[in-house]
Write a protein that holds these residues in place. Structure first.
Motif, PDB file in Angstrom:
ATOM      1  N   UNK A  64     -65.504  35.621 -53.942  1.00 53.78           N
ATOM      2  CA  UNK A  64     -66.183  34.892 -52.875  1.00 53.78           C
ATOM      3  C   UNK A  64     -67.047  35.824 -52.038  1.00 53.78           C
ATOM      4  N   UNK A  65     -66.564  37.031 -51.782  1.00 51.26           N
ATOM      5  CA  UNK A  65     -67.358  38.001 -51.024  1.00 51.26           C
ATOM      6  C   UNK A  65     -68.575  38.471 -51.817  1.00 51.26           C
ATOM      7  N   UNK A  66     -68.473  38.408 -53.144  1.00 56.54           N
ATOM      8  CA  UNK A  66     -69.608  38.783 -53.987  1.00 56.54           C
ATOM      9  C   UNK A  66     -70.643  37.666 -54.057  1.00 56.54           C
ATOM     10  N   UNK A  67     -70.356  36.533 -53.393  1.00 55.47           N
ATOM     11  CA  UNK A  67     -71.337  35.461 -53.306  1.00 55.47           C
ATOM     12  C   UNK A  67     -71.121  34.305 -54.261  1.00 55.47           C
ATOM     13  N   UNK A  68     -70.044  34.326 -55.033  1.00 52.35           N
ATOM     14  CA  UNK A  68     -69.799  33.226 -55.949  1.00 52.35           C
ATOM     15  C   UNK A  68     -69.352  31.987 -55.183  1.00 52.35           C
ATOM     16  N   UNK A  69     -69.724  30.829 -55.702  1.00 50.43           N
ATOM     17  CA  UNK A  69     -69.232  29.575 -55.130  1.00 50.43           C
ATOM     18  C   UNK A  69     -67.789  29.370 -55.548  1.00 50.43           C
ATOM     19  N   UNK A  70     -67.131  28.400 -54.930  1.00 48.55           N
ATOM     20  CA  UNK A  70     -65.762  28.092 -55.339  1.00 48.55           C
ATOM     21  C   UNK A  70     -65.710  27.734 -56.823  1.00 48.55           C
ATOM     22  N   UNK A  79     -59.214  29.045 -63.407  1.00 48.27           N
ATOM     23  CA  UNK A  79     -58.407  28.073 -62.674  1.00 48.27           C
ATOM     24  C   UNK A  79     -59.308  26.924 -62.228  1.00 48.27           C
ATOM     25  N   UNK A  80     -58.704  25.893 -61.667  1.00 46.41           N
ATOM     26  CA  UNK A  80     -59.488  24.756 -61.192  1.00 46.41           C
ATOM     27  C   UNK A  80     -60.058  25.036 -59.796  1.00 46.41           C
ATOM     28  N   UNK A  81     -61.068  24.236 -59.426  1.00 46.29           N
ATOM     29  CA  UNK A  81     -61.618  24.353 -58.071  1.00 46.29           C
ATOM     30  C   UNK A  81     -60.562  24.009 -57.040  1.00 46.29           C
ATOM     31  N   UNK A  82     -59.692  23.075 -57.364  1.00 44.15           N
ATOM     32  CA  UNK A  82     -58.608  22.711 -56.444  1.00 44.15           C
ATOM     33  C   UNK A  82     -57.679  23.911 -56.206  1.00 44.15           C
ATOM     34  N   UNK A  83     -57.418  24.680 -57.246  1.00 40.30           N
ATOM     35  CA  UNK A  83     -56.587  25.883 -57.090  1.00 40.30           C
ATOM     36  C   UNK A  83     -57.274  26.880 -56.163  1.00 40.30           C
ATOM     37  N   UNK A  84     -58.585  27.033 -56.311  1.00 42.13           N
ATOM     38  CA  UNK A  84     -59.335  27.928 -55.421  1.00 42.13           C
ATOM     39  C   UNK A  84     -59.186  27.462 -53.980  1.00 42.13           C
ATOM     40  N   UNK A  85     -59.370  26.159 -53.737  1.00 48.87           N
ATOM     41  CA  UNK A  85     -59.248  25.625 -52.375  1.00 48.87           C
ATOM     42  C   UNK A  85     -57.827  25.843 -51.839  1.00 48.87           C
TER      43      UNK A  85
END
Length: 128
Positions: A64-70, A79-85
């Motif tokens: 995330x600090x490198x600028x990637x979106x979730x 992993x899933x986006x839900x796992x990221x959240x």
């Protein structure tokens, strides 16, 4: 904090000096004991915020600090986006912050060089 601290019924405190466990001071002053109890309680509360993120959480923060979106971070971690959240929420709870900006500020002083935490970038598919 002193090296060792024991308080009995908030009336007597034994304080040991750091590095010399044989040297104990007995304190009976109510004002000093109240101050030592307050100091201990603050250190105890602060210790709860010193838990470390998991390796996956470290990798997520680096992405995330490198600028990637979730979504991109989720794909990179597999992993899933839900796992990221969920992981971001867990980190915010761990550090007692209300938003991602506050989380970034809280992590900035504790995580060191995030580049070393990035998972390897998937290479191109090789068709044989």
């Amino acid at each position: 904090m002193p090296g060792d601290l024991a308080v009995f019924d908030r009336q007597v405190a034994l304080v040991g000096l750091p590095g010399d466990p044989s040297c104990l001071m007995e304190i009976t002053s109510p004002l000093l004991i109240a101050g030592l109890c307050t100091l201990f309680e603050r250190c105890w509360l602060d210790a709860g915020h010193r838990r470390q993120p998991t390796p996956r959480q470290y990798a997520l923060v680096a992405l995330l600090c490198a600028g990637l979106t979730d979504a991109a971070a989720a794909r990179r971690l597999g992993v899933s986006e839900r796992t990221v959240a969920t992981e971001v929420r867990a980190l915010m709870d761990l550090y007692g912050v209300a938003g991602r900006l506050q989380l970034g500020l809280a992590l900035a002083s504790t995580m060191g060089d995030l580049a070393t935490l990035l998972p390897p970038r998937p290479g191109p598919a090789v068709i044989r």
